[in-house]
Design a protein around this motif. Structure first.
Motif, PDB file in Angstrom:
ATOM      1  N   ILE A  24      -0.118  83.016  56.750  1.00 27.34           N
ATOM      2  CA  ILE A  24      -0.282  82.523  58.307  1.00 27.34           C
ATOM      3  C   ILE A  24       0.845  81.471  58.436  1.00 27.34           C
ATOM      4  CG2 ILE A  24      -1.971  81.159  59.623  1.00 27.34           C
ATOM      5  CD1 ILE A  24      -4.220  82.485  58.412  1.00 27.34           C
ATOM      6  N   ILE A  25       1.185  81.529  59.995  1.00 29.36           N
ATOM      7  CA  ILE A  25       2.330  80.672  60.408  1.00 29.36           C
ATOM      8  C   ILE A  25       1.738  79.319  60.796  1.00 29.36           C
ATOM      9  CG2 ILE A  25       4.365  80.253  62.247  1.00 29.36           C
ATOM     10  CD1 ILE A  25       4.569  83.416  62.054  1.00 29.36           C
ATOM     11  N   MET A  26       2.187  78.190  60.013  1.00 29.53           N
ATOM     12  CA  MET A  26       1.659  76.948  60.353  1.00 29.53           C
ATOM     13  C   MET A  26       2.327  76.109  61.306  1.00 29.53           C
ATOM     14  SD  MET A  26      -0.843  74.649  59.712  1.00 29.53           S
ATOM     15  CE  MET A  26      -1.082  73.036  59.678  1.00 29.53           C
ATOM     16  N   LYS A  27       3.722  75.805  60.930  1.00 33.07           N
ATOM     17  CA  LYS A  27       4.443  75.311  61.859  1.00 33.07           C
ATOM     18  C   LYS A  27       6.017  75.478  61.495  1.00 33.07           C
ATOM     19  CE  LYS A  27       2.475  71.640  63.759  1.00 33.07           C
ATOM     20  NZ  LYS A  27       2.539  71.102  65.350  1.00 33.07           N
ATOM     21  N   SER A  28       6.972  74.948  62.596  1.00 31.51           N
ATOM     22  CA  SER A  28       8.284  75.227  62.251  1.00 31.51           C
ATOM     23  C   SER A  28       8.982  73.884  62.303  1.00 31.51           C
ATOM     24  CB  SER A  28       9.120  76.138  63.312  1.00 31.51           C
ATOM     25  OG  SER A  28       8.728  75.489  64.470  1.00 31.51           O
ATOM     26  N   ILE A  29      10.050  73.657  61.512  1.00 24.44           N
ATOM     27  CA  ILE A  29      10.846  72.548  61.409  1.00 24.44           C
ATOM     28  C   ILE A  29      12.249  72.774  61.747  1.00 24.44           C
ATOM     29  CG2 ILE A  29      11.588  70.654  59.847  1.00 24.44           C
ATOM     30  CD1 ILE A  29       8.853  71.186  58.305  1.00 24.44           C
ATOM     31  N   ALA A  30      12.790  72.328  62.580  1.00 22.27           N
ATOM     32  CA  ALA A  30      14.390  72.449  62.821  1.00 22.27           C
ATOM     33  C   ALA A  30      15.020  71.563  62.024  1.00 22.27           C
ATOM     34  CB  ALA A  30      14.675  72.139  64.193  1.00 22.27           C
ATOM     35  N   LEU A  31      16.150  71.966  61.251  1.00 22.63           N
ATOM     36  CA  LEU A  31      16.729  71.057  60.212  1.00 22.63           C
ATOM     37  C   LEU A  31      18.375  71.365  60.283  1.00 22.63           C
ATOM     38  CD1 LEU A  31      15.893  70.749  56.419  1.00 22.63           C
ATOM     39  CD2 LEU A  31      18.217  71.560  57.190  1.00 22.63           C
ATOM     40  N   GLY A  32      19.051  70.120  60.274  1.00 22.18           N
ATOM     41  CA  GLY A  32      20.437  70.198  60.230  1.00 22.18           C
ATOM     42  C   GLY A  32      21.155  68.814  60.307  1.00 22.18           C
ATOM     43  N   TRP A  33      22.311  68.963  60.542  1.00 21.65           N
ATOM     44  CA  TRP A  33      23.305  67.699  60.618  1.00 21.65           C
ATOM     45  C   TRP A  33      23.131  67.042  61.976  1.00 21.65           C
ATOM     46  CZ3 TRP A  33      24.314  66.607  55.765  1.00 21.65           C
ATOM     47  CH2 TRP A  33      24.590  67.365  54.837  1.00 21.65           C
ATOM     48  N   PRO A  34      22.562  65.610  62.080  1.00 22.94           N
ATOM     49  CA  PRO A  34      22.349  65.155  63.385  1.00 22.94           C
ATOM     50  C   PRO A  34      23.554  64.812  64.134  1.00 22.94           C
ATOM     51  CG  PRO A  34      21.075  63.908  61.692  1.00 22.94           C
ATOM     52  CD  PRO A  34      22.142  64.737  60.879  1.00 22.94           C
ATOM     53  N   ASP A  35      23.569  65.220  65.497  1.00 21.25           N
ATOM     54  CA  ASP A  35      24.762  64.894  66.437  1.00 21.25           C
ATOM     55  C   ASP A  35      24.243  63.477  67.060  1.00 21.25           C
ATOM     56  OD1 ASP A  35      26.421  64.527  68.322  1.00 21.25           O
ATOM     57  OD2 ASP A  35      25.870  66.613  69.427  1.00 21.25           O
ATOM     58  N   GLU A  36      25.113  62.398  66.502  1.00 23.93           N
ATOM     59  CA  GLU A  36      24.875  61.212  66.874  1.00 23.93           C
ATOM     60  C   GLU A  36      25.279  60.764  68.283  1.00 23.93           C
ATOM     61  OE1 GLU A  36      23.174  59.365  64.905  1.00 23.93           O
ATOM     62  OE2 GLU A  36      23.110  60.281  62.927  1.00 23.93           O
ATOM     63  N   THR A  37      26.032  61.840  68.945  1.00 26.65           N
ATOM     64  CA  THR A  37      26.238  61.445  70.325  1.00 26.65           C
ATOM     65  C   THR A  37      24.964  62.123  71.467  1.00 26.65           C
ATOM     66  OG1 THR A  37      27.387  63.795  70.782  1.00 26.65           O
ATOM     67  CG2 THR A  37      28.619  61.974  69.892  1.00 26.65           C
ATOM     68  N   PHE A  38      24.017  62.716  70.764  1.00 26.42           N
ATOM     69  CA  PHE A  38      23.227  63.161  71.495  1.00 26.42           C
ATOM     70  C   PHE A  38      22.008  62.060  71.775  1.00 26.42           C
ATOM     71  CE2 PHE A  38      19.002  65.795  72.305  1.00 26.42           C
ATOM     72  CZ  PHE A  38      19.542  66.670  73.103  1.00 26.42           C
ATOM     73  N   PRO A  39      21.781  61.855  73.226  1.00 29.36           N
ATOM     74  CA  PRO A  39      20.962  60.608  73.486  1.00 29.36           C
ATOM     75  C   PRO A  39      19.713  60.251  72.975  1.00 29.36           C
ATOM     76  CG  PRO A  39      22.438  61.361  75.572  1.00 29.36           C
ATOM     77  CD  PRO A  39      22.452  62.253  74.311  1.00 29.36           C
ATOM     78  N   ALA A  40      18.982  61.518  72.998  1.00 27.21           N
ATOM     79  CA  ALA A  40      17.456  61.589  72.373  1.00 27.21           C
ATOM     80  C   ALA A  40      17.255  61.237  70.924  1.00 27.21           C
ATOM     81  CB  ALA A  40      16.722  62.842  72.684  1.00 27.21           C
ATOM     82  N   ASN A  41      18.484  61.644  70.169  1.00 30.13           N
ATOM     83  CA  ASN A  41      18.570  61.099  68.641  1.00 30.13           C
ATOM     84  C   ASN A  41      18.175  59.590  68.591  1.00 30.13           C
ATOM     85  OD1 ASN A  41      18.526  63.896  68.226  1.00 30.13           O
ATOM     86  ND2 ASN A  41      20.719  63.797  67.542  1.00 30.13           N
ATOM     87  N   ALA A  42      18.624  59.057  69.330  1.00 28.92           N
ATOM     88  CA  ALA A  42      18.457  57.380  69.151  1.00 28.92           C
ATOM     89  C   ALA A  42      16.895  56.947  69.431  1.00 28.92           C
ATOM     90  CB  ALA A  42      19.283  56.649  70.137  1.00 28.92           C
ATOM     91  N   VAL A  43      16.190  57.778  70.119  1.00 30.49           N
ATOM     92  CA  VAL A  43      14.684  57.483  70.379  1.00 30.49           C
ATOM     93  C   VAL A  43      13.961  57.072  69.378  1.00 30.49           C
ATOM     94  CG1 VAL A  43      12.749  58.277  71.318  1.00 30.49           C
ATOM     95  CG2 VAL A  43      14.683  58.563  72.708  1.00 30.49           C
ATOM     96  N   VAL A  44      13.213  56.295  69.128  1.00 29.88           N
ATOM     97  CA  VAL A  44      12.292  55.563  67.882  1.00 29.88           C
ATOM     98  C   VAL A  44      10.965  55.592  68.636  1.00 29.88           C
ATOM     99  CG1 VAL A  44      11.571  54.083  66.236  1.00 29.88           C
ATOM    100  CG2 VAL A  44      14.102  54.452  66.833  1.00 29.88           C
ATOM    101  N   SER A  45      10.060  56.445  68.292  1.00 28.62           N
ATOM    102  CA  SER A  45       8.612  56.387  68.989  1.00 28.62           C
ATOM    103  C   SER A  45       7.980  55.266  68.424  1.00 28.62           C
ATOM    104  CB  SER A  45       8.026  57.859  68.314  1.00 28.62           C
ATOM    105  OG  SER A  45       7.973  58.113  66.919  1.00 28.62           O
TER     106      SER A  45
END
Length: 225
Positions: free
Chosen positions: A188-209
């Motif tokens: 049964i499919i539970m979840k998906s996880i995107a994985l890779g090397w972070p693009d530090e220029t992508f603005p949303a990557n700086a967000v800390v919830s």
């Protein structure tokens, strides 16, 4: 990177470089993740690690079906929409992300583009599909175990310089995922996880919830101050 640094600095990554992730490194991360706690050592989880053309086919099918209005077909139940304080937290992190990306409330096109990014697994070079054994479908412990192994996986990845984001957008159309990932019928499919090397220029990557405080989340019983 020590344990505290991993836990305190890890954040969800929604923008990735296109650089490939070595298979050997992913195997190392999975091996670490599977040391996660498991109810009575049942270890109900499996992982389908997808990249390249099969992942592109999943992205395309998932996006096309969602745009066409095909009803979502997640295999793990979604529950009722969030309300109250839980909805407030959901809206709060969305506001953080939209602010970082410069997406105005009235900008429907950019909002739609953000939704489509989720359907595409955030354009990460690798997608991890977490599944569990169908014979355990009635167990409440099983999804708990899958959450534990997913947490261990994202932390292990972060400790090695990789970014992740646990998501459901990428598995909204489960028949597409099943077809192109070759997922076995007994899973049964539970979840998906995107994985890779972070693009530090992508603005949303700086967000800390934001997180609740210890005082809000904790009840101490029997302790003497």
């Amino acid at each position: 990177m020590n344990f505290d640094d991993v836990i305190l600095n890890r954040r969800s990554i929604r923008g990735y470089k296109s650089d490939p992730v070595p298979k050997a490194l992913i195997e190392e991360i999975i091996a670490l993740a599977m040391r996660a706690p498991s109810s009575m050592n049942t270890q109900p989880w499996s992982f389908y690690i997808i990249t390249g053309e099969p992942l592109n086919r999943i992205r395309a099918g998932n996006t096309e079906r969602n745009i066409a209005g095909v009803p979502h077909s997640r295999e793990f139940r979604t529950g009722e929409p969030f309300t109250g304080k839980h909805r407030d937290r959901q809206v709060g992190v969305a506001k953080q992300l939209f602010s970082a990306m410069g997406i105005a409330r009235e900008d429907k096109d950019m909002r739609q583009d953000w939704v489509l990014r989720g359907f595409r697994q955030f354009d990460a070079p690798v997608c991890v599909i977490v599944t569990y054994d169908r014979e355990l479908a009635g167990s409440d412990d099983t999804p708990f175990d899958c959450g534990a192994v997913a947490t261990a996986l994202v932390n292990a990845a972060w400790s090695r310089g990789l970014g992740t984001v646990i998501n459901s957008q990428g598995i909204m159309q489960s028949p597409v995922v099943r077809e192109h990932a070759g997922i076995a019928d007994d899973q049964i499919i539970m979840k998906s996880i995107a994985l890779g090397w972070p693009d530090e220029t992508f603005p949303a990557n700086a967000v800390v919830s934001e997180r609740k405080s210890v005082e809000e989340a904790t009840v101490f019983v029997g302790f003497v101050d």
